[in-house]
Write an enzyme that holds these catalytic residues in place. Sequence first.
Site, PDB file in Angstrom:
ATOM      1  N   ASP A 153      25.788 -17.314  -7.490  1.00  0.00           N
ATOM      2  CA  ASP A 153      26.152 -17.152  -6.090  1.00  0.00           C
ATOM      3  C   ASP A 153      27.658 -17.282  -5.884  1.00  0.00           C
ATOM      4  O   ASP A 153      28.343 -17.956  -6.656  1.00  0.00           O
ATOM      5  CB  ASP A 153      25.434 -18.286  -5.320  1.00  0.00           C
ATOM      6  CG  ASP A 153      25.441 -18.100  -3.825  1.00  0.00           C
ATOM      7  OD1 ASP A 153      24.877 -17.106  -3.352  1.00  0.00           O
ATOM      8  OD2 ASP A 153      26.004 -18.974  -3.122  1.00  0.00           O
ATOM      9  N   GLU A 213      27.417 -12.633  -7.847  1.00  0.00           N
ATOM     10  CA  GLU A 213      27.530 -12.044  -6.517  1.00  0.00           C
ATOM     11  C   GLU A 213      28.994 -12.089  -6.088  1.00  0.00           C
ATOM     12  O   GLU A 213      29.566 -13.162  -5.877  1.00  0.00           O
ATOM     13  CB  GLU A 213      26.689 -12.840  -5.513  1.00  0.00           C
ATOM     14  CG  GLU A 213      26.742 -12.237  -4.116  1.00  0.00           C
ATOM     15  CD  GLU A 213      26.831 -13.254  -2.997  1.00  0.00           C
ATOM     16  OE1 GLU A 213      26.564 -12.893  -1.852  1.00  0.00           O
ATOM     17  OE2 GLU A 213      27.196 -14.422  -3.273  1.00  0.00           O
TER      18      GLU A 213
HETATM   19  C1  ABC Z   1      22.673 -18.066   7.719  1.00  0.00           C
HETATM   20  C2  ABC Z   1      22.934 -16.857   8.632  1.00  0.00           C
HETATM   21  C3  ABC Z   1      24.232 -16.928   9.334  1.00  0.00           C
HETATM   22  C4  ABC Z   1      24.317 -18.232  10.001  1.00  0.00           C
HETATM   23  C5  ABC Z   1      24.150 -19.321   8.970  1.00  0.00           C
HETATM   24  C6  ABC Z   1      24.296 -20.691   9.565  1.00  0.00           C
HETATM   25  O1  ABC Z   1      22.882 -19.230   8.387  1.00  0.00           O
HETATM   26  O2  ABC Z   1      22.986 -15.678   7.867  1.00  0.00           O
HETATM   27  O3  ABC Z   1      24.315 -15.859  10.262  1.00  0.00           O
HETATM   28  O4  ABC Z   1      25.593 -18.320  10.590  1.00  0.00           O
HETATM   29  C7  ABC Z   1      22.880 -19.074   2.581  1.00  0.00           C
HETATM   30  C8  ABC Z   1      21.638 -18.619   3.329  1.00  0.00           C
HETATM   31  C9  ABC Z   1      22.016 -17.906   4.612  1.00  0.00           C
HETATM   32  C10 ABC Z   1      22.988 -18.725   5.440  1.00  0.00           C
HETATM   33  C11 ABC Z   1      24.187 -19.118   4.557  1.00  0.00           C
HETATM   34  C12 ABC Z   1      25.199 -19.975   5.296  1.00  0.00           C
HETATM   35  O5  ABC Z   1      23.717 -19.834   3.421  1.00  0.00           O
HETATM   36  O6  ABC Z   1      20.908 -17.728   2.508  1.00  0.00           O
HETATM   37  O7  ABC Z   1      20.850 -17.647   5.364  1.00  0.00           O
HETATM   38  O8  ABC Z   1      23.439 -17.936   6.550  1.00  0.00           O
HETATM   39  O9  ABC Z   1      24.702 -21.225   5.569  1.00  0.00           O
HETATM   40  C13 ABC Z   1      25.591 -15.917  -0.790  1.00  0.00           C
HETATM   41  C14 ABC Z   1      24.050 -15.831  -0.829  1.00  0.00           C
HETATM   42  C15 ABC Z   1      23.503 -16.214   0.514  1.00  0.00           C
HETATM   43  C16 ABC Z   1      23.792 -17.695   0.757  1.00  0.00           C
HETATM   44  C17 ABC Z   1      25.155 -18.076   0.364  1.00  0.00           C
HETATM   45  C18 ABC Z   1      25.559 -19.455   0.594  1.00  0.00           C
HETATM   46  C19 ABC Z   1      25.982 -17.246  -0.342  1.00  0.00           C
HETATM   47  O10 ABC Z   1      23.658 -14.585  -1.310  1.00  0.00           O
HETATM   48  O11 ABC Z   1      22.126 -15.991   0.657  1.00  0.00           O
HETATM   49  O12 ABC Z   1      23.581 -17.915   2.177  1.00  0.00           O
HETATM   50  O13 ABC Z   1      25.116 -20.159  -0.579  1.00  0.00           O
HETATM   51  C20 ABC Z   1      29.888 -14.499   2.224  1.00  0.00           C
HETATM   52  C21 ABC Z   1      29.963 -14.910   0.750  1.00  0.00           C
HETATM   53  C22 ABC Z   1      28.690 -14.538  -0.001  1.00  0.00           C
HETATM   54  C23 ABC Z   1      27.468 -15.108   0.720  1.00  0.00           C
HETATM   55  C24 ABC Z   1      27.474 -14.528   2.122  1.00  0.00           C
HETATM   56  C25 ABC Z   1      26.280 -15.003   2.941  1.00  0.00           C
HETATM   57  O14 ABC Z   1      28.678 -14.941   2.793  1.00  0.00           O
HETATM   58  O15 ABC Z   1      31.077 -14.287   0.152  1.00  0.00           O
HETATM   59  O16 ABC Z   1      28.780 -15.102  -1.280  1.00  0.00           O
HETATM   60  N1  ABC Z   1      26.203 -14.838   0.010  1.00  0.00           N
HETATM   61  C26 ABC Z   1      32.476 -10.469   4.415  1.00  0.00           C
HETATM   62  C27 ABC Z   1      33.063 -11.243   3.280  1.00  0.00           C
HETATM   63  C28 ABC Z   1      31.975 -11.772   2.390  1.00  0.00           C
HETATM   64  C29 ABC Z   1      31.030 -12.621   3.204  1.00  0.00           C
HETATM   65  C30 ABC Z   1      30.447 -11.740   4.304  1.00  0.00           C
HETATM   66  C31 ABC Z   1      29.460 -12.494   5.169  1.00  0.00           C
HETATM   67  O17 ABC Z   1      31.529 -11.259   5.114  1.00  0.00           O
HETATM   68  O18 ABC Z   1      33.935 -10.398   2.549  1.00  0.00           O
HETATM   69  O19 ABC Z   1      32.539 -12.563   1.382  1.00  0.00           O
HETATM   70  O20 ABC Z   1      29.989 -13.083   2.344  1.00  0.00           O
HETATM   71  O21 ABC Z   1      30.084 -13.553   5.775  1.00  0.00           O
HETATM   72  C32 ABC Z   1      31.824  -5.300   4.840  1.00  0.00           C
HETATM   73  C33 ABC Z   1      33.046  -5.836   4.164  1.00  0.00           C
HETATM   74  C34 ABC Z   1      32.691  -7.135   3.485  1.00  0.00           C
HETATM   75  C35 ABC Z   1      32.129  -8.090   4.513  1.00  0.00           C
HETATM   76  C36 ABC Z   1      30.899  -7.444   5.080  1.00  0.00           C
HETATM   77  C37 ABC Z   1      30.170  -8.359   6.046  1.00  0.00           C
HETATM   78  O22 ABC Z   1      31.254  -6.228   5.718  1.00  0.00           O
HETATM   79  O23 ABC Z   1      33.497  -4.917   3.202  1.00  0.00           O
HETATM   80  O24 ABC Z   1      33.815  -7.697   2.866  1.00  0.00           O
HETATM   81  O25 ABC Z   1      31.846  -9.304   3.890  1.00  0.00           O
HETATM   82  O26 ABC Z   1      32.123  -4.130   5.532  1.00  0.00           O
END
Ligand code: ABC
Length: 474
Positions: A205, A229
């Site tokens: 992750d 990831e």
């Molecule tokens: C949940 C909800 C949220 C809420 C939160 C409290 O609860 O989704 O809406 O605000 C775990 C859970 C989720 C939880 C999170 C946070 O924890 O599964 O349900 O969110 O508490 C990994 C995993 C993921 C996991 C985590 C945390 C990490 O696969 O399941 O979530 O251990 C970032 C990280 C990425 C992460 C992802 C969720 O967040 O980098 O590792 N996934 C941009 C950034 C990304 C970022 C993304 C989302 O936003 O560049 O780095 O990911 O915030 C495109 C752009 C991208 C852009 C996207 C959204 O749009 O090119 O760069 O990404 O166009």
Amino acid sequence: ASADDWRSRSIYQLLTDRFATSDGSSPTCNTGDRKYCGGTWKGIVKKLDYIQNMGFDAVWISPIVANVGNTTYGEAFHGYWTLDINSLNSHFGTEDDLKSLASELHKRNMYLMVDIVVNHMAATSNPPNFSGFTPFNTQNDFHTECFIQASDYDNNQTAVEQCWLGDANLPLADVNTEDDNVVNTWNTWVTNIIKTYSIDGLRIDTVKHVRKDFWPAFAKAAGVYTVGEVLHNETSYVAPYTEVIDAALDYPTWFQLTPAFASTHGNLSALAAAVQSAQSSYKGGEFFAGSFLENHDQPRFQSLTKDLGLVKNAMAWPFIQDGIPILYYGQEQGYTGGNDPDNREALWLSGYEEDKPLVTHVKTLNAARKAAAAANKDFYTSGLKFLSSTPSNLVVSKPPMLALLSNGGSSTSPQWSVPNAGYSANEDLVDVLTCIKITADSNGGVTAKSTQGMPQVLLPASALSKQGNVCPSV
Ligand code: ABC
Ligand code: CA
């Protein structure tokens, strides 16, 4: 198992809490509640036939370690909110249950992939109660609190690595992976879990949130295939991570794949360009990358379109390209959940029916990939070529497979004319998706037409005879 061992595999990704219950019961599971629904490792064991019958030979399970209890955002049913890396999440079962999942998989010559989180621990208060974490139980084991801002993703990699994910309600305390003791603890931990639970591969992750030079020693300590990831849309950002661990999930391709097939106005040329960029920039090409259409963080493809022509084209992609195919549980049952948490439906509500069109589709695609490899020993090591690409049509050659894709949708009858497809003169070919025969022309070219917007996946009839389960009566 090494990266080389994995390259011929096909992975079924599931969330343990949502896949199957120990006793086969079907409790209600309202995704919006964000609560544990009752899936377990024992439940997975009971449903291995279902996974294996589709042709998968590896299973990626969600994180296994102990998580925080109830939070502002519900329970940690997904497993990403670590509290204690030295204990298992008791909702999913016991140590013995996890060990027997591994051994049951191995009996079937299937691999176990486990999802792990190194970047952070989760807290239910702000500031966190650091002494409640195991084993990183002092503030010094963490970076100083600051939350990553959206703008940091484009211009502040140090903040991406050293500030925190999450928010004040649920801070994801960022582990100090610059500290030697922390690094040693992680490396020892990963060696131990691989051994204790006989794990064959890791999905790591938040890889882009830890400095790159942390990863080589960690991957070495793991000693198995590692796929990370790195959530970003550009290959130039993702590629350097393929130098420090075995591979990355192919997000840059996904970012083009989804819109390419989500409507009849998508751009298949943009997909082809992303793929070529990945082929030339990832270490070892795209072969070790994890290729997917869905996962637990993104809206399901069928929340974007239900047009069966488009869905079948998009679903074919991970199976006809260079990387390791990954299918996110539930896609085969036609699940349509949108954003997290709606995309995390309980699979038992589907009844695990195996005679559905998309289950058959997946089964055929897995079998076609294996048949192609049985007919050409270089199949898994030679990069695909686009014989043609337009916004609406793609011809993908990966001998002996020729895939014909279109995003015209189910009201169209797509056609492809491939003057030199590389087959022998007048060779007998079969579209494995319909089992209809066609014959190559005298130059080994192919002219094909499908109905209802369907893709075609062609293989020589001779390749099918070596692999009895694809179009057996052709
Ligand atoms: C949940 C909800 C949220 C809420 C939160 C409290 O609860 O989704 O809406 O605000 C775990 C859970 C989720 C939880 C999170 C946070 O924890 O599964 O349900 O969110 O508490 C990994 C995993 C993921 C996991 C985590 C945390 C990490 O696969 O399941 O979530 O251990 C970032 C990280 C990425 C992460 C992802 C969720 O967040 O980098 O590792 N996934 C941009 C950034 C990304 C970022 C993304 C989302 O936003 O560049 O780095 O990911 O915030 C495109 C752009 C991208 C852009 C996207 C959204 O749009 O090119 O760069 O990404 O166009
Ligand atoms: Ca970090």
